[in-house]
Write an enzyme that holds these catalytic residues in place. Structure first.
Site, short mmCIF file in Angstrom:
data_model
loop_
_atom_site.label_atom_id
_atom_site.label_comp_id
_atom_site.label_asym_id
_atom_site.label_seq_id
_atom_site.Cartn_x
_atom_site.Cartn_y
_atom_site.Cartn_z
N LYS A 1 -43.99 -21.08 21.92
CA LYS A 1 -42.54 -21.07 21.73
C LYS A 1 -41.98 -19.76 22.31
O LYS A 1 -42.53 -18.68 22.03
CB LYS A 1 -42.25 -21.17 20.23
CG LYS A 1 -40.81 -21.35 19.84
CD LYS A 1 -40.71 -21.54 18.32
CE LYS A 1 -39.31 -21.88 17.87
NZ LYS A 1 -39.22 -22.12 16.41
N SER B 1 -37.10 -26.30 15.17
CA SER B 1 -36.69 -25.66 16.41
C SER B 1 -37.83 -25.48 17.41
O SER B 1 -37.56 -25.14 18.57
CB SER B 1 -36.08 -24.29 16.11
OG SER B 1 -37.07 -23.43 15.53
N SER C 1 -39.21 -25.83 11.00
CA SER C 1 -39.27 -25.87 12.47
C SER C 1 -40.65 -26.06 13.08
O SER C 1 -40.75 -26.27 14.29
CB SER C 1 -38.66 -24.58 13.03
OG SER C 1 -37.27 -24.57 12.84
#
Lengths: 470, 65
Positions: free
Chosen positions: A81, A156, A180
């Site tokens: 990420k 996310s 997330s």
């Protein structure tokens, strides 16, 4: 070795590289080949660093030829990420504001994976500043679900879920502040491990909420996730909130059976207002857990709505505080939905925020009392499978916050309590969308969740399913 | 604890140093209202000696089942 190396689990490919059955270059090239095919459909990667990745793989192979092994993930290619600082590499945090941000330090979690021998493939897409549960991103485009590209990945950690799901990386770091890691794992059919608050250092990871942020992996299997957690966990002088307790051997926990384990099924909240197919998968999962030897018991948990509300107050206030300077100087550079959510935090009075923080210990004590003798609680990650990108494109509409709260209904209470939660693939809908279940553990009992999750995956093959190229 | 209305939100954003117009204040009030409603049964009921670090004590004590 026959077949695509990229389809192997992280541990299997690590073993194959170490045993010289394949090279790091072959594993890396296999991932790059899949990325080239899938990226136009998924938008999962933020940056693809082909030449650098192959050079690093060659260096790993050369070291191995000399008998030098960096660690248990020697030569294993990976992407994470795009919020984990990697000195000298652009780290956008999914935002326009940090489009050109180049950190000078490397996050502790990432450094520990580098020290274990991983090779960097690039970086993965994410929701702007990790503040959204769907996977939309107005600056870089929505990330798409590999099982049906019209559907969301969840957020996310949208790129992490999508890329692991399509086998474009052997594993990926995500972060979980309100769900997330678990939501992309659920929506994309992969395993995701939200760790106990304080287990893994947050140093060098973009902050959203200092009280709720947790670092964790998404990967194909529970064992993969457990190995990654074990490598990253433990005290860090750069993050004094990290626990100093000894890190258990999670990999030995993965070999245990479910016999002797007690699993709680909530009598309310997590079993209410479920999509019928999620309800079916929950029932099937409970049946499998019981069949594999776990004792199934009912648990009456405290009011989860209050926990969820407290989580919202804490998250909104802390996120607004982190972003205040940019809210003043660069509000026009935020996407509409993230700006809206950050503005919400401006209206949380300090007393309300502190009350929510003060209650956290008492709320955790009440939860632990309700699950006395229980190793894990089983619950859906979300009430529904992945919705379409179009129907969840809520922007800053009046209904946006309500939609967000519905999607994150089953994850936020766990963040507030700071508990570990392992999301495991547990079934599919009739239309072929994955459904995940979460195993919610006791504080710092990632080993117990690993034991249950790994035993579940030995009894099922949902985690081994691979989506077809659209 | 009661949810702040739009007028109160407008003042709070000004005090926070990030003033918002009436339309945004109305939207914020609608968005955060449910969180205040949900936490209302807890708000104002906590004993004085409870402080945020209690969480860490409970977390460490709650490891074993």
């Amino acid at each position: 070795m026959s077949g695509e190396p990229a389809l192997m689990s992280m541990i299997d490919v690590a073993n194959a590289i170490r045993d010289r059955k394949i090279s790091s270059r072959e594993a890396t090239q296999s991932c790059l080949d899949r990325i080239a095919k899938w990226q136009p459909h998924l938008n999962a990667y933020m940056a693809i660093e082909t030449e650098e990745a192959l050079a690093a793989a060659d260096a790993a192979d050369a070291a191995l030829a000399k008998g030098k092994i960096a660690g248990p993930l020697h030569g294993v290619p990976m992407a994470h990420k795009d919020m984990y600082y990697d000195a000298g590499k652009v780290t956008t945090c999914g935002s326009k504001i940090r489009r050109d941000f180049v950190p000078t330090t490397t996050s502790t979690a990432l450094q520990r994976l580098k020290d274990a021998g991983t090779v960097r493939l690039g970086s993965l897409q994410m929701v702007e500043f990790a503040y959204g549960p769907t996977g939309h991103n107005p600056h870089y485009g929505a990330v798409r679900n590999p099982w049906n590209v019209d559907h969301i990945t969840g957020g996310s950690s949208s790129g992490s879920g999508s890329a692991v799901g399509a086998r474009l990386t052997f594993a990926a770091l995500g972060s979980d502040t309100g769900g997330s890691i678990r939501m992309p794992a659920h929506f994309c059919g992969v395993t995701g491990f939200k760790t106990t608050v304080g287990l893994i250092s947050r140093a060098g990871a973009m902050p959203l909420s200092q009280s709720l942020d947790t670092v964790g992996p998404l990967a194909q299997t529970v064992e993969d996730c457990a190995l990654l957690v074990g490598l990253m966990a433990g005290a860090d002088s750069a993050d004094p909130t990290t626990s100093t307790r000894a890190v258990p051997d999670y990999m030995s926990a993965a070999t245990g059976s479910m016999k002797g384990m007690k699993i709680g099924v909530p009598t309310a909240f997590y079993v209410e207002d479920l999509d019928p197919e999620v309800a079916r998968v929950l029932d099937e999962t409970i049946a499998t857990l019981g069949k594999e030897g776990a004792e199934i018991v009912k648990v009456e948990l405290p009011d989860q709505r209050q926990l969820s509300a407290a989580c919202q107050l804490v998250l909104a206030a802390e996120a607004a505080a982190f972003h205040k300077r940019w809210l003043i100087e660069r509000p026009q550079d935020y996407g509409a939905q993230v700006l809206m959510r950050l503005q919400n935090g401006l209206a949380i009075p300090a007393v309300s925020y502190l009350e929510a923080m003060r209650w956290r210990g008492a709320a955790l004590a009440a939860h632990l009392a309700a699950v006395t003798g229980v190793d894990a609680v089983i619950a859906p990650v979300a009430p529904m499978p992945a919705v379409t990108i179009a129907e969840s494109d809520i922007g800053n509409s009046h209904d946006a916050e309500a939609v967000i709260q519905r999607i994150t209904r089953f994850t936020r209470p766990i963040n507030y309590l700071g508990l570990p939660s392992l999301s495991i693939p547990a079934g599919f809908t009739a239309k072929g969308l994955p459904v995940g279940m979460q195993l919610i553990g006791r504080p710092f009992d990632e080993a117990g969740l690993t034991r249950i999750g790994a035993a579940f995956q030995r009894a099922t093959d949902y985690h081994q399913q691979v989506p077809k190229l659209p | 604890m009661s949810r702040p209305d739009a007028k109160q939100v407008k003042v709070m954003t000004e005090v926070a140093g990030v003033p918002q117009d009436t339309e945004v204040a109305e939207r914020i009030a609608r968005s955060i209202g449910p969180a205040f409603d949900g936490f209302a049964p807890v708000a104002g009921t906590l004993p004085m000696d409870l402080e945020p670090a209690t969480f860490l004590l409970v977390q460490n004590a709650g490891v074993s089942k």
